[in-house]
Scaffold this motif. Structure first.
Motif, mmCIF file in Angstrom:
data_model
loop_
_atom_site.group_PDB
_atom_site.id
_atom_site.type_symbol
_atom_site.label_atom_id
_atom_site.label_comp_id
_atom_site.label_asym_id
_atom_site.label_seq_id
_atom_site.Cartn_x
_atom_site.Cartn_y
_atom_site.Cartn_z
ATOM 1 N N GLY A 43 0.787 -1.228 0.000
ATOM 2 C CA GLY A 43 0.000 0.000 0.000
ATOM 3 C C GLY A 43 0.818 1.276 0.000
ATOM 4 O O GLY A 43 0.276 2.362 0.139
ATOM 5 N N VAL A 44 2.128 1.179 -0.158
ATOM 6 C CA VAL A 44 3.006 2.344 -0.208
ATOM 7 C C VAL A 44 3.258 2.684 -1.674
ATOM 8 O O VAL A 44 3.479 1.802 -2.495
ATOM 9 C CB VAL A 44 4.342 2.065 0.524
ATOM 10 C CG1 VAL A 44 5.284 3.247 0.399
ATOM 11 C CG2 VAL A 44 4.089 1.721 1.973
ATOM 12 N N PHE A 45 3.231 3.982 -1.982
ATOM 13 C CA PHE A 45 3.411 4.433 -3.354
ATOM 14 C C PHE A 45 4.641 5.321 -3.466
ATOM 15 O O PHE A 45 5.096 5.900 -2.491
ATOM 16 C CB PHE A 45 2.182 5.229 -3.812
ATOM 17 C CG PHE A 45 0.963 4.386 -4.004
ATOM 18 C CD1 PHE A 45 0.609 3.947 -5.265
ATOM 19 C CD2 PHE A 45 0.180 4.012 -2.920
ATOM 20 C CE1 PHE A 45 -0.513 3.161 -5.449
ATOM 21 C CE2 PHE A 45 -0.947 3.227 -3.090
ATOM 22 C CZ PHE A 45 -1.286 2.800 -4.360
ATOM 23 N N LYS A 46 5.172 5.428 -4.692
ATOM 24 C CA LYS A 46 6.235 6.388 -4.994
ATOM 25 C C LYS A 46 5.690 7.342 -6.043
ATOM 26 O O LYS A 46 4.728 7.040 -6.746
ATOM 27 C CB LYS A 46 7.496 5.681 -5.484
ATOM 28 C CG LYS A 46 7.331 4.940 -6.797
ATOM 29 C CD LYS A 46 8.592 4.216 -7.183
ATOM 30 C CE LYS A 46 8.341 3.350 -8.412
ATOM 31 N NZ LYS A 46 9.530 2.572 -8.749
ATOM 32 N N LEU A 47 6.311 8.479 -6.148
ATOM 33 C CA LEU A 47 5.873 9.530 -7.050
ATOM 34 C C LEU A 47 6.787 9.554 -8.270
ATOM 35 O O LEU A 47 8.008 9.547 -8.140
ATOM 36 C CB LEU A 47 5.943 10.863 -6.304
ATOM 37 C CG LEU A 47 5.289 12.083 -6.903
ATOM 38 C CD1 LEU A 47 3.792 11.882 -7.025
ATOM 39 C CD2 LEU A 47 5.572 13.291 -6.027
ATOM 40 N N ILE A 48 6.210 9.562 -9.449
ATOM 41 C CA ILE A 48 6.967 9.687 -10.696
ATOM 42 C C ILE A 48 6.643 11.072 -11.271
ATOM 43 O O ILE A 48 5.492 11.373 -11.565
ATOM 44 C CB ILE A 48 6.583 8.593 -11.721
ATOM 45 C CG1 ILE A 48 6.700 7.197 -11.109
ATOM 46 C CG2 ILE A 48 7.414 8.737 -12.982
ATOM 47 C CD1 ILE A 48 8.092 6.762 -10.776
ATOM 48 N N VAL A 49 7.680 11.900 -11.397
ATOM 49 C CA VAL A 49 7.510 13.273 -11.855
ATOM 50 C C VAL A 49 8.340 13.463 -13.117
ATOM 51 O O VAL A 49 9.515 13.103 -13.151
ATOM 52 C CB VAL A 49 7.974 14.268 -10.766
ATOM 53 C CG1 VAL A 49 7.724 15.681 -11.201
ATOM 54 C CG2 VAL A 49 7.302 13.980 -9.439
ATOM 55 N N GLY A 50 7.746 14.039 -14.130
ATOM 56 C CA GLY A 50 8.441 14.267 -15.387
ATOM 57 C C GLY A 50 8.834 15.717 -15.574
ATOM 58 O O GLY A 50 8.183 16.621 -15.060
ATOM 59 N N ALA A 51 9.910 15.907 -16.308
ATOM 60 C CA ALA A 51 10.382 17.262 -16.610
ATOM 61 C C ALA A 51 11.120 17.260 -17.937
ATOM 62 O O ALA A 51 11.703 16.258 -18.331
ATOM 63 C CB ALA A 51 11.304 17.760 -15.508
ATOM 64 N N VAL A 52 11.078 18.397 -18.591
ATOM 65 C CA VAL A 52 11.878 18.622 -19.790
ATOM 66 C C VAL A 52 13.059 19.470 -19.344
ATOM 67 O O VAL A 52 12.884 20.531 -18.741
ATOM 68 C CB VAL A 52 11.063 19.345 -20.884
ATOM 69 C CG1 VAL A 52 11.939 19.654 -22.087
ATOM 70 C CG2 VAL A 52 9.864 18.520 -21.288
ATOM 71 N N ILE A 53 14.269 18.977 -19.614
ATOM 72 C CA ILE A 53 15.481 19.627 -19.106
ATOM 73 C C ILE A 53 16.391 20.000 -20.268
ATOM 74 O O ILE A 53 16.667 19.181 -21.135
ATOM 75 C CB ILE A 53 16.224 18.676 -18.139
ATOM 76 C CG1 ILE A 53 15.338 18.357 -16.951
ATOM 77 C CG2 ILE A 53 17.544 19.284 -17.696
ATOM 78 C CD1 ILE A 53 15.887 17.281 -16.059
#
Length: 74
Positions: A43-53
Motif C-alpha cells: 500500500g506504499v506508493f512512490k511519485l513519478i515526476v516528469g520534466a523537460v530539461i
C-alpha cells in the motif's frame, strides 16, 4: 523522469508534488503538470515526476539535490 520516494507512508504525495513544482524552479527545467503514483509494496506508493530539461542550462544532479533537500518529506 524522477522517481521520488517519500519519507513516511503518511506523506501526502499530492502535496509533495505541489511543493516540487513550487520550490524546484530552475532555468532550463520545465515540470510536467501531472504526476504518476506507482505502488511499491504493502500500500506504499512512490511519485513519478516528469520534466523537460535543457542540458546546457541545468543538470539533473542539481535538480535531484534540490528534491533531496526536502528532507522533511523525501
Amino acid at each position: 523522469m524522477f522517481e521520488v520516494k517519500h519519507l513516511e507512508s503518511e506523506t501526502d504525495l499530492d502535496q509533495l508534488f505541489a511543493r516540487i513544482l513550487k520550490e524546484v524552479v530552475m532555468e532550463g527545467c520545465n515540470w510536467k503538470q501531472d504526476c504518476k503514483k506507482e505502488p511499491v509494496a504493502f500500500g506504499v506508493f512512490k511519485l513519478i515526476v516528469g520534466a523537460v530539461i535543457e542540458d546546457d542550462k541545468v543538470s539533473t544532479d542539481d535538480i535531484e539535490e534540490k528534491i533531496e533537500a526536502m528532507d522533511d518529506m523525501v
